[in-house]
Design a protein around this motif. Structure first.
Motif, PDB file in Angstrom:
ATOM      1  N   UNK A 273       3.267  21.883 -16.051  1.00  0.00           N
ATOM      2  CA  UNK A 273       3.959  23.171 -15.934  1.00  0.00           C
ATOM      3  C   UNK A 273       4.892  23.368 -17.127  1.00  0.00           C
ATOM      4  N   UNK A 274       5.587  22.333 -17.499  1.00  0.00           N
ATOM      5  CA  UNK A 274       6.481  22.398 -18.659  1.00  0.00           C
ATOM      6  C   UNK A 274       5.678  22.750 -19.921  1.00  0.00           C
ATOM      7  N   UNK A 275       4.527  22.149 -20.036  1.00  0.00           N
ATOM      8  CA  UNK A 275       3.672  22.394 -21.206  1.00  0.00           C
ATOM      9  C   UNK A 275       3.190  23.838 -21.233  1.00  0.00           C
ATOM     10  N   UNK A 276       2.784  24.331 -20.082  1.00  0.00           N
ATOM     11  CA  UNK A 276       2.343  25.730 -20.021  1.00  0.00           C
ATOM     12  C   UNK A 276       3.475  26.670 -20.410  1.00  0.00           C
ATOM     13  N   UNK A 277       4.663  26.416 -19.889  1.00  0.00           N
ATOM     14  CA  UNK A 277       5.818  27.253 -20.227  1.00  0.00           C
ATOM     15  C   UNK A 277       6.093  27.188 -21.724  1.00  0.00           C
ATOM     16  N   UNK A 278       6.030  25.973 -22.279  1.00  0.00           N
ATOM     17  CA  UNK A 278       6.243  25.794 -23.712  1.00  0.00           C
ATOM     18  C   UNK A 278       5.213  26.581 -24.520  1.00  0.00           C
ATOM     19  N   UNK A 279       3.950  26.512 -24.095  1.00  0.00           N
ATOM     20  CA  UNK A 279       2.889  27.228 -24.828  1.00  0.00           C
ATOM     21  C   UNK A 279       3.080  28.743 -24.732  1.00  0.00           C
ATOM     22  N   UNK A 280       3.513  29.267 -23.551  1.00  0.00           N
ATOM     23  CA  UNK A 280       3.774  30.708 -23.422  1.00  0.00           C
ATOM     24  C   UNK A 280       4.926  31.121 -24.329  1.00  0.00           C
ATOM     25  N   UNK A 281       5.968  30.282 -24.346  1.00  0.00           N
ATOM     26  CA  UNK A 281       7.109  30.565 -25.206  1.00  0.00           C
ATOM     27  C   UNK A 281       6.689  30.588 -26.670  1.00  0.00           C
ATOM     28  N   UNK A 282       5.826  29.650 -27.029  1.00  0.00           N
ATOM     29  CA  UNK A 282       5.343  29.623 -28.416  1.00  0.00           C
ATOM     30  C   UNK A 282       4.513  30.869 -28.736  1.00  0.00           C
TER      31      UNK A 282
ATOM     32  N   UNK B 247       0.835  -1.202   0.000  1.00  0.00           N
ATOM     33  CA  UNK B 247       0.000   0.000   0.000  1.00  0.00           C
ATOM     34  C   UNK B 247       0.875   1.261   0.000  1.00  0.00           C
ATOM     35  N   UNK B 248       1.929   1.263   0.830  1.00  0.00           N
ATOM     36  CA  UNK B 248       2.831   2.416   0.869  1.00  0.00           C
ATOM     37  C   UNK B 248       3.539   2.601  -0.470  1.00  0.00           C
ATOM     38  N   UNK B 249       3.994   1.486  -1.060  1.00  0.00           N
ATOM     39  CA  UNK B 249       4.662   1.577  -2.363  1.00  0.00           C
ATOM     40  C   UNK B 249       3.720   2.128  -3.425  1.00  0.00           C
ATOM     41  N   UNK B 250       2.486   1.676  -3.405  1.00  0.00           N
ATOM     42  CA  UNK B 250       1.498   2.197  -4.378  1.00  0.00           C
ATOM     43  C   UNK B 250       1.261   3.680  -4.162  1.00  0.00           C
ATOM     44  N   UNK B 251       1.198   4.080  -2.877  1.00  0.00           N
ATOM     45  CA  UNK B 251       0.974   5.498  -2.581  1.00  0.00           C
ATOM     46  C   UNK B 251       2.154   6.325  -3.070  1.00  0.00           C
ATOM     47  N   UNK B 252       3.393   5.853  -2.787  1.00  0.00           N
ATOM     48  CA  UNK B 252       4.577   6.574  -3.261  1.00  0.00           C
ATOM     49  C   UNK B 252       4.597   6.654  -4.781  1.00  0.00           C
ATOM     50  N   UNK B 253       4.273   5.549  -5.423  1.00  0.00           N
ATOM     51  CA  UNK B 253       4.245   5.537  -6.889  1.00  0.00           C
ATOM     52  C   UNK B 253       3.185   6.499  -7.422  1.00  0.00           C
ATOM     53  N   UNK B 254       2.038   6.537  -6.772  1.00  0.00           N
ATOM     54  CA  UNK B 254       0.978   7.465  -7.200  1.00  0.00           C
ATOM     55  C   UNK B 254       1.422   8.906  -6.993  1.00  0.00           C
ATOM     56  N   UNK B 255       2.114   9.190  -5.858  1.00  0.00           N
ATOM     57  CA  UNK B 255       2.613  10.545  -5.616  1.00  0.00           C
ATOM     58  C   UNK B 255       3.648  10.941  -6.668  1.00  0.00           C
ATOM     59  N   UNK B 256       4.560  10.003  -6.991  1.00  0.00           N
ATOM     60  CA  UNK B 256       5.555  10.284  -8.030  1.00  0.00           C
ATOM     61  C   UNK B 256       4.884  10.554  -9.368  1.00  0.00           C
ATOM     62  N   UNK B 257       3.883   9.740  -9.671  1.00  0.00           N
ATOM     63  CA  UNK B 257       3.163   9.927 -10.937  1.00  0.00           C
ATOM     64  C   UNK B 257       2.476  11.288 -10.970  1.00  0.00           C
ATOM     65  N   UNK B 258       1.867  11.677  -9.842  1.00  0.00           N
ATOM     66  CA  UNK B 258       1.192  12.974  -9.766  1.00  0.00           C
ATOM     67  C   UNK B 258       2.203  14.093  -9.943  1.00  0.00           C
ATOM     68  N   UNK B 259       3.381  13.970  -9.287  1.00  0.00           N
ATOM     69  CA  UNK B 259       4.419  14.996  -9.418  1.00  0.00           C
ATOM     70  C   UNK B 259       4.900  15.082 -10.868  1.00  0.00           C
TER      71      UNK B 259
ATOM     72  N   UNK C 266       3.184  14.332 -13.523  1.00  0.00           N
ATOM     73  CA  UNK C 266       2.112  14.948 -14.313  1.00  0.00           C
ATOM     74  C   UNK C 266       2.065  16.454 -14.098  1.00  0.00           C
ATOM     75  N   UNK C 267       2.242  16.887 -12.840  1.00  0.00           N
ATOM     76  CA  UNK C 267       2.241  18.338 -12.563  1.00  0.00           C
ATOM     77  C   UNK C 267       3.424  19.008 -13.241  1.00  0.00           C
ATOM     78  N   UNK C 268       4.602  18.371 -13.162  1.00  0.00           N
ATOM     79  CA  UNK C 268       5.797  18.916 -13.792  1.00  0.00           C
ATOM     80  C   UNK C 268       5.599  18.996 -15.307  1.00  0.00           C
ATOM     81  N   UNK C 269       5.010  17.951 -15.854  1.00  0.00           N
ATOM     82  CA  UNK C 269       4.742  17.933 -17.300  1.00  0.00           C
ATOM     83  C   UNK C 269       3.760  19.049 -17.676  1.00  0.00           C
TER      84      UNK C 269
END
Length: 168
Positions: free
Chosen positions: A124-133, A105-117, A119-122
């Protein structure tokens, strides 16, 4: 049949009727033969099968007696100690399974948190890319507008010069 016999008693047809009756009983009436076969089968079955069934029942009685006198008391004596040991093993296995489930359960939670991070990073990266464009698009549009203005000025000057030569 009796009426026929009384009618045919004095007639020359009587021997023929008697012969036909004998032929019928020999060829078509199988009851005596079948009854004899049934009696023979029942007799053989009772004689042969009866002793076998008696032996099977005697063996079964001996097995039950031995089980009640010897095996059952041994099982009753061995059961309390073995049951306690089995119960302890089951508790240990249950605790191990519980710990494994918690880890999973802890491993799944950590994996889900990593996945969420990720996705958030992606995102933010996408927003920055779109502003740059958008900024690059605005720059390209501005350069295009300036180039269009220069070309308009150049063509208007060329038209003025051309207009000078046409009047000649």
């Amino acid at each position: 049949d009796r009426k026929r016999e009384t009618l045919a008693a004095g007639s020359p047809i009587q021997p023929i009727i008697k012969d036909v009756g004998e032929i019928y009983s020999r060829l078509l009436d199988h009851r005596p033969v079948i009854q004899g076969e049934i009696r023979y089968f029942v007799k053989e079955f009772e004689e042969k099968r009866g002793l076998r069934e008696l032996r099977v029942l005697e063996n079964l009685k001996n097995t039950i007696f031995e089980t009640n006198e010897h095996v059952l008391p041994k099982c009753e004596q061995a059961m309390p100690g073995n049951l306690n040991e089995i119960f302890k093993r089951l508790q240990a296995a249950n605790e191990m399974m519980h710990r494994l489930q918690e880890r999973e359960h802890e491993e799944r939670k950590l994996e889900a948190d990593k996945q969420m991070a990720r996705e958030e990073k992606h995102a933010a990266h996408w927003e920055e890319f779109m502003k740059e464009q958008q900024n690059k698009r605005a720059e390209v549009d501005e350069e295009h507008r300036k180039a269009m203005e220069r070309l308009k000025e150049q063509y208007s000057e060329m038209e003025k010069e051309l207009a000078k030569y046409i009047s000649f």
